[in-house]
Design a protein around this motif. Structure first.
Motif, PDB file in Angstrom:
ATOM      1  N   LEU A  62      19.629 -12.718 -13.454  1.00 53.86           N
ATOM      2  CA  LEU A  62      19.007 -12.899 -14.763  1.00 53.86           C
ATOM      3  C   LEU A  62      17.510 -12.618 -14.677  1.00 53.86           C
ATOM      4  CD1 LEU A  62      20.869 -16.122 -15.897  1.00 53.86           C
ATOM      5  CD2 LEU A  62      21.374 -13.740 -16.493  1.00 53.86           C
ATOM      6  N   PRO A  63      16.975 -11.917 -15.685  1.00 57.69           N
ATOM      7  CA  PRO A  63      15.549 -11.602 -15.648  1.00 57.69           C
ATOM      8  C   PRO A  63      14.706 -12.874 -15.738  1.00 57.69           C
ATOM      9  CG  PRO A  63      16.571 -10.757 -17.661  1.00 57.69           C
ATOM     10  CD  PRO A  63      17.646 -11.407 -16.857  1.00 57.69           C
ATOM     11  N   PRO A  64      13.612 -12.931 -14.982  1.00 56.70           N
ATOM     12  CA  PRO A  64      12.768 -14.125 -15.017  1.00 56.70           C
ATOM     13  C   PRO A  64      11.981 -14.207 -16.325  1.00 56.70           C
ATOM     14  CG  PRO A  64      11.748 -12.451 -13.684  1.00 56.70           C
ATOM     15  CD  PRO A  64      13.095 -11.916 -14.082  1.00 56.70           C
ATOM     16  N   LEU A  65      11.676 -15.419 -16.713  1.00 51.00           N
ATOM     17  CA  LEU A  65      10.853 -15.644 -17.897  1.00 51.00           C
ATOM     18  C   LEU A  65       9.397 -15.654 -17.469  1.00 51.00           C
ATOM     19  CD1 LEU A  65      12.770 -16.446 -20.282  1.00 51.00           C
ATOM     20  CD2 LEU A  65      11.353 -18.440 -20.508  1.00 51.00           C
ATOM     21  N   ARG A  66       8.554 -14.934 -18.195  1.00 49.83           N
ATOM     22  CA  ARG A  66       7.120 -14.998 -17.907  1.00 49.83           C
ATOM     23  C   ARG A  66       6.646 -16.423 -18.108  1.00 49.83           C
ATOM     24  NH1 ARG A  66       5.346 -10.750 -22.094  1.00 49.83           N
ATOM     25  NH2 ARG A  66       4.231 -12.597 -22.739  1.00 49.83           N
ATOM     26  N   LYS A  67       5.641 -16.840 -17.336  1.00 48.72           N
ATOM     27  CA  LYS A  67       5.145 -18.216 -17.414  1.00 48.72           C
ATOM     28  C   LYS A  67       4.670 -18.575 -18.814  1.00 48.72           C
ATOM     29  CE  LYS A  67       3.870 -19.096 -12.662  1.00 48.72           C
ATOM     30  NZ  LYS A  67       2.832 -19.499 -11.728  1.00 48.72           N
ATOM     31  N   ASP A  68       3.998 -17.645 -19.507  1.00 52.67           N
ATOM     32  CA  ASP A  68       3.490 -17.958 -20.844  1.00 52.67           C
ATOM     33  C   ASP A  68       4.625 -18.163 -21.848  1.00 52.67           C
ATOM     34  OD1 ASP A  68       4.010 -15.196 -20.578  1.00 52.67           O
ATOM     35  OD2 ASP A  68       2.653 -14.684 -22.213  1.00 52.67           O
ATOM     36  N   ILE A  69       5.729 -17.465 -21.669  1.00 50.40           N
ATOM     37  CA  ILE A  69       6.869 -17.644 -22.563  1.00 50.40           C
ATOM     38  C   ILE A  69       7.618 -18.928 -22.212  1.00 50.40           C
ATOM     39  CG2 ILE A  69       9.036 -16.627 -23.363  1.00 50.40           C
ATOM     40  CD1 ILE A  69       6.481 -15.114 -24.246  1.00 50.40           C
ATOM     41  N   ALA A  70       7.816 -19.191 -20.935  1.00 55.35           N
ATOM     42  CA  ALA A  70       8.494 -20.421 -20.508  1.00 55.35           C
ATOM     43  C   ALA A  70       7.715 -21.643 -20.976  1.00 55.35           C
ATOM     44  CB  ALA A  70       8.655 -20.440 -18.995  1.00 55.35           C
ATOM     45  N   ALA A  71       6.397 -21.561 -20.982  1.00 54.10           N
ATOM     46  CA  ALA A  71       5.559 -22.685 -21.396  1.00 54.10           C
ATOM     47  C   ALA A  71       5.761 -23.041 -22.861  1.00 54.10           C
ATOM     48  CB  ALA A  71       4.088 -22.373 -21.129  1.00 54.10           C
ATOM     49  N   LEU A  72       6.187 -22.089 -23.672  1.00 56.68           N
ATOM     50  CA  LEU A  72       6.416 -22.370 -25.088  1.00 56.68           C
ATOM     51  C   LEU A  72       7.507 -23.418 -25.299  1.00 56.68           C
ATOM     52  CD1 LEU A  72       6.221 -18.772 -26.577  1.00 56.68           C
ATOM     53  CD2 LEU A  72       4.503 -20.581 -26.734  1.00 56.68           C
ATOM     54  N   ALA A  73       8.401 -23.538 -24.328  1.00 57.37           N
ATOM     55  CA  ALA A  73       9.482 -24.522 -24.439  1.00 57.37           C
ATOM     56  C   ALA A  73       9.012 -25.931 -24.108  1.00 57.37           C
ATOM     57  CB  ALA A  73      10.628 -24.134 -23.513  1.00 57.37           C
ATOM     58  N   LEU A  74       7.835 -26.059 -23.517  1.00 59.75           N
ATOM     59  CA  LEU A  74       7.317 -27.370 -23.139  1.00 59.75           C
ATOM     60  C   LEU A  74       6.613 -28.036 -24.312  1.00 59.75           C
ATOM     61  CD1 LEU A  74       5.711 -26.421 -19.713  1.00 59.75           C
ATOM     62  CD2 LEU A  74       7.891 -27.578 -20.091  1.00 59.75           C
ATOM     63  N   PRO A  75       6.581 -29.361 -24.333  1.00 58.07           N
ATOM     64  CA  PRO A  75       5.811 -30.049 -25.364  1.00 58.07           C
ATOM     65  C   PRO A  75       4.330 -29.688 -25.253  1.00 58.07           C
ATOM     66  CG  PRO A  75       7.115 -31.600 -24.067  1.00 58.07           C
ATOM     67  CD  PRO A  75       7.232 -30.264 -23.422  1.00 58.07           C
ATOM     68  N   ARG A  90       6.686 -30.605 -31.645  1.00 60.91           N
ATOM     69  CA  ARG A  90       7.654 -30.051 -30.695  1.00 60.91           C
ATOM     70  C   ARG A  90       8.367 -28.886 -31.362  1.00 60.91           C
ATOM     71  NH1 ARG A  90       9.349 -33.915 -26.583  1.00 60.91           N
ATOM     72  NH2 ARG A  90       8.149 -35.794 -26.871  1.00 60.91           N
ATOM     73  N   ARG A  91       8.715 -27.907 -30.561  1.00 66.40           N
ATOM     74  CA  ARG A  91       9.439 -26.747 -31.096  1.00 66.40           C
ATOM     75  C   ARG A  91      10.873 -27.148 -31.412  1.00 66.40           C
ATOM     76  NH1 ARG A  91       6.898 -21.906 -30.793  1.00 66.40           N
ATOM     77  NH2 ARG A  91       4.933 -22.026 -29.690  1.00 66.40           N
ATOM     78  N   LYS A  92      11.339 -26.664 -32.566  1.00 67.13           N
ATOM     79  CA  LYS A  92      12.688 -26.972 -32.986  1.00 67.13           C
ATOM     80  C   LYS A  92      13.599 -25.748 -32.867  1.00 67.13           C
ATOM     81  CE  LYS A  92      15.168 -28.968 -36.887  1.00 67.13           C
ATOM     82  NZ  LYS A  92      15.053 -29.518 -38.219  1.00 67.13           N
ATOM     83  N   TYR A  93      13.024 -24.560 -33.009  1.00 65.05           N
ATOM     84  CA  TYR A  93      13.820 -23.336 -33.000  1.00 65.05           C
ATOM     85  C   TYR A  93      13.339 -22.370 -31.924  1.00 65.05           C
ATOM     86  CZ  TYR A  93      15.047 -25.119 -37.589  1.00 65.05           C
ATOM     87  OH  TYR A  93      15.461 -25.914 -38.612  1.00 65.05           O
ATOM     88  N   VAL A  94      14.264 -21.535 -31.481  1.00 62.87           N
ATOM     89  CA  VAL A  94      13.946 -20.471 -30.539  1.00 62.87           C
ATOM     90  C   VAL A  94      14.409 -19.171 -31.178  1.00 62.87           C
ATOM     91  CG1 VAL A  94      14.440 -19.488 -28.276  1.00 62.87           C
ATOM     92  CG2 VAL A  94      14.234 -21.960 -28.547  1.00 62.87           C
ATOM     93  N   THR A  95      13.603 -18.146 -31.089  1.00 68.16           N
ATOM     94  CA  THR A  95      13.962 -16.841 -31.638  1.00 68.16           C
ATOM     95  C   THR A  95      14.181 -15.866 -30.496  1.00 68.16           C
ATOM     96  OG1 THR A  95      12.627 -17.221 -33.612  1.00 68.16           O
ATOM     97  CG2 THR A  95      13.180 -14.944 -33.104  1.00 68.16           C
ATOM     98  N   CYS A  96      15.244 -15.104 -30.609  1.00 71.60           N
ATOM     99  CA  CYS A  96      15.526 -14.070 -29.623  1.00 71.60           C
ATOM    100  C   CYS A  96      15.560 -12.738 -30.353  1.00 71.60           C
ATOM    101  CB  CYS A  96      16.873 -14.339 -28.951  1.00 71.60           C
ATOM    102  SG  CYS A  96      17.315 -13.056 -27.772  1.00 71.60           S
ATOM    103  N   CYS A  97      14.661 -11.844 -30.009  1.00 67.41           N
ATOM    104  CA  CYS A  97      14.594 -10.532 -30.644  1.00 67.41           C
ATOM    105  C   CYS A  97      15.186  -9.494 -29.704  1.00 67.41           C
ATOM    106  CB  CYS A  97      13.143 -10.164 -30.957  1.00 67.41           C
ATOM    107  SG  CYS A  97      12.373 -11.343 -32.057  1.00 67.41           S
ATOM    108  N   ILE A  98      16.184  -8.789 -30.204  1.00 66.57           N
ATOM    109  CA  ILE A  98      16.836  -7.780 -29.379  1.00 66.57           C
ATOM    110  C   ILE A  98      17.033  -6.504 -30.183  1.00 66.57           C
ATOM    111  CG2 ILE A  98      18.070  -9.445 -27.951  1.00 66.57           C
ATOM    112  CD1 ILE A  98      20.550  -8.870 -29.637  1.00 66.57           C
TER     113      ILE A  98
END
Length: 110
Positions: A62-75, A90-98
């Protein structure tokens, strides 16, 4: 040698038979020459494993998540490095653009 397949082209593009044959032969040749084949999705592993069932199944990496993107999931407090959560947003939604293609099965998420 390692065959790093980032897309199983022979299964993705619905072009003419000659193009599909070209991609299929190139991918199978790369797998035959490699000691290990890696892919980025389970679906690509499935598709490539049908090219030559005698070969080991491609491994999914699986491709790694960049640190700045992974940090978005943190409070917010964890991202800022400040103490404990103080009820910050806190984030409630996640968007995946493909890219919208049949292979991505986009309708699954509608």
């Amino acid at each position: 040698e390692v065959f790093a397949c980032f897309c199983a082209f022979h299964a993705l593009y619905k072009t003419n038979d000659e193009d599909r044959r070209f991609y299929r032969e190139a991918e199978e040749e790369a797998m035959n020459a490699a000691a290990l084949s890696i892919v980025l999705s389970e679906s690509d592993a499935q598709v490539l494993s049908t090219l030559n069932p005698a070969l080991p199944r491609p491994r999914v990496l699986l491709p790694p998540l960049r640190k700045d993107i992974a940090a978005l999931a943190l409070p917010t407090w964890a991202r800022s490095g400040w103490g404990e959560d103080s009820g910050a947003h806190r984030r409630k939604y996640v968007t995946c653009c493909i890219r919208v293609t049949e292979a991505k099965n986009v309708k699954t998420f509608c």
